[in-house]
Design an enzyme around this catalytic site. Structure first.
Site, short mmCIF file in Angstrom:
data_model
loop_
_atom_site.label_atom_id
_atom_site.label_comp_id
_atom_site.label_asym_id
_atom_site.label_seq_id
_atom_site.Cartn_x
_atom_site.Cartn_y
_atom_site.Cartn_z
N TYR A 1 9.33 16.82 49.29
CA TYR A 1 10.25 15.72 48.97
C TYR A 1 9.61 14.35 49.10
O TYR A 1 10.25 13.34 48.85
CB TYR A 1 11.49 15.80 49.87
CG TYR A 1 12.44 16.88 49.43
CD1 TYR A 1 12.09 18.21 49.60
CD2 TYR A 1 13.64 16.58 48.81
CE1 TYR A 1 12.93 19.22 49.18
CE2 TYR A 1 14.49 17.59 48.39
CZ TYR A 1 14.13 18.90 48.58
OH TYR A 1 14.96 19.90 48.15
N LYS B 1 7.21 29.73 56.10
CA LYS B 1 6.46 30.67 55.27
C LYS B 1 4.99 30.53 55.67
O LYS B 1 4.10 30.28 54.86
CB LYS B 1 6.70 30.34 53.79
CG LYS B 1 6.15 31.35 52.81
CD LYS B 1 6.99 32.59 52.67
CE LYS B 1 6.35 33.57 51.73
NZ LYS B 1 6.99 34.90 51.73
N ASP C 1 16.90 22.47 52.47
CA ASP C 1 17.81 22.17 51.36
C ASP C 1 18.40 23.45 50.78
O ASP C 1 19.61 23.58 50.60
CB ASP C 1 17.02 21.40 50.28
CG ASP C 1 17.92 20.72 49.29
OD1 ASP C 1 19.13 20.65 49.53
OD2 ASP C 1 17.40 20.23 48.27
N ASP D 1 11.96 34.01 53.34
CA ASP D 1 12.53 35.01 52.41
C ASP D 1 13.36 36.03 53.18
O ASP D 1 14.50 36.34 52.82
CB ASP D 1 11.45 35.67 51.54
CG ASP D 1 10.16 35.96 52.29
OD1 ASP D 1 10.06 35.58 53.47
OD2 ASP D 1 9.26 36.57 51.71
#
Ligand code: NAD
Length: 361
Positions: free
Chosen positions: A124, A191, A249, A225
């Site tokens: 972002y 991740k 988000d 995930d």
């Protein structure tokens, strides 16, 4: 005491939901002097600027703002007014509770999760290299030389910086939030198995900060995930979620879906000395001016704001009024009905009126 608060109505459905929230907040009896400030398409039309300096100055001065959603115009070169406000004021922590209210149709009951999203870094930051530009080609060549990895020459590139500083700051915020709100566990979502130097850093720093809180707040880790799947299957296992910007988000919309949708998902962007309260949802332009959408996300953002300004009793009364209106099921907007075309659905204003009647008892 009078609380001076910046009010940014926003655009699209912004004005409708923002003023519904203002009326509900005023009904609690808290003395607020609103300072209206523009941002978004309305600001562009009236001032030629999408985010006028006067708006940022107003928030800096008052330290607290209630903000309606703002459309991100396509093709102006401006990424997002919302992101720009968060960055300009260093509102580094995004807090998004996802809580079940009896009467809202959803897959689960009794969910009470809080998402703490890092708000200042990650993808972002808007550091992007457009496909085909000379600087992008130069970057691709440089990366090729240094890493021996071949990025296709027709690629665009977005940069994902994650720092120790910002991660320590958000991780401490998450643990302090847990303590203050009597929460038991913080789960760091990442991740790190793939992005070792960004998500890996985020995870390592979160682990170090967790040590400082050992014995007071539990800590666990989850790969994003797997976390997405776990949240859909067993959301009750989780308490406070700590995430970098992008995953925060996405997962906050997922969690909004778990408790009844965007119409009931509030949020806060909190910095060192100022805070902006806004719903998770956007400006839903197709519903603009129809008095149709659900004001609850914005009203519950007002509840968070009241707590921030230490008006806990008023916050409680407002949240209870929302709970009662939802539980009674008579004055609900279309999105809370089994059939969205249900003719008994009421408008934004009528739902706010019902909440105000409950506050006034
Ligand atoms: P959106 O959240 O505006 O709307 C998606 C859909 O969710 C709507 O079509 C509607 O069906 C539903 N919805 C949203 N709010 C609702 C409400 N209060 N009551 C009932 N249903 C509701 O998302 P979008 O369409 O992807 O984005 C529209 C614009 O909003 C874009 O320009 C986007 O950039 C912007 N946006 C702004 C913010 C913000 O201001 N913080 C956040 C997200 C998106």
């Amino acid at each position: 005491m009078t609380h001076k608060i910046t009010l940014i109505p926003g655009d699209g459905i912004g004005r409708e939901v923002a003023f519904a929230a203002v009326r509900c907040i005023e009904a609690t009896g808290v003395d607020v002097e609103w300072e209206e400030a523009l941002a978004g398409t309305e600001a562009l039309e009236k001032t030629g600027e999408i985010l006028p300096q006067a708006t940022l100055d107003s928030i800096r001065r008052n330290k607290v703002a209630l903000k309606g959603p703002i459309t991100t115009p396509i093709g102006t070169g401006f990424r997002s007014v919302n992101v720009a406000i968060r960055q300009a004021l260093e509102l580094f922590a995004c807090v998004r509770p996802a809580k079940s209210y009896a009467g809202i149709r959803s897959r689960f009951n009794d969910i009470d999760l809080v998402i703490i999203r890092e708000n200042s870094e990650d993808l972002y930051m808007g550091i992007e290299f457009e496909q085909g530009k000379p600087e992008t080609k130069a970057l691709i060549n440089q990366i090729g030389r240094e890493t021996k990895k071949n990025i296709r020459s027709d690629s665009g590139i977005s940069i994902k910086p994650i720092s120790i500083f910002a991660t320590q700051r958000i991780a401490r915020f998450a643990f302090e939030y847990a303590i203050k709100n009597k929460r038991k566990k913080v789960t760091c979502v990442h991740k790190a198995n793939i992005m070792k130097f960004t998500d890996g850093l985020f995870l390592n720093v979160a682990r170090e900060v967790a040590q400082e809180y050992s014995g007071r707040v539990n800590f666990e880790e989850a790969i994003v995930d797997n976390m997405s799947m776990q949240l859909v299957v067993k959301p009750h296992k989780y308490d406070v979620l700590l995430l970098p910007n992008l995953y925060g988000d996405i997962i906050s919309d997922l969690c909004a879906g778990l408790v009844g949708g965007l119409g009931v998902a509030p949020g806060a962007n909190i910095g060192i000395d100022s805070a902006v309260f806004e719903a998770v949802h956007g400006s839903a332009p197709k519903y603009k001016g129809q008095n149709k959408v659900n004001p609850i996300a914005m009203i519950l953002s007002g509840v968070l704001m009241l707590r921030y300004i230490k008006q806990d009793q008023a916050a409680e009364r407002l949240e209870n009024a929302v709970k009662q209106v939802i539980a009674e099921g008579k004055f609900l907007t279309y999105d809370l009905k089994v059939d969205p075309l249900d003719q008994t659905a009421v408008g934004t204003k009528e739902m706010a009126d019902a909440i105000i009647r409950k506050i006034k008892g």
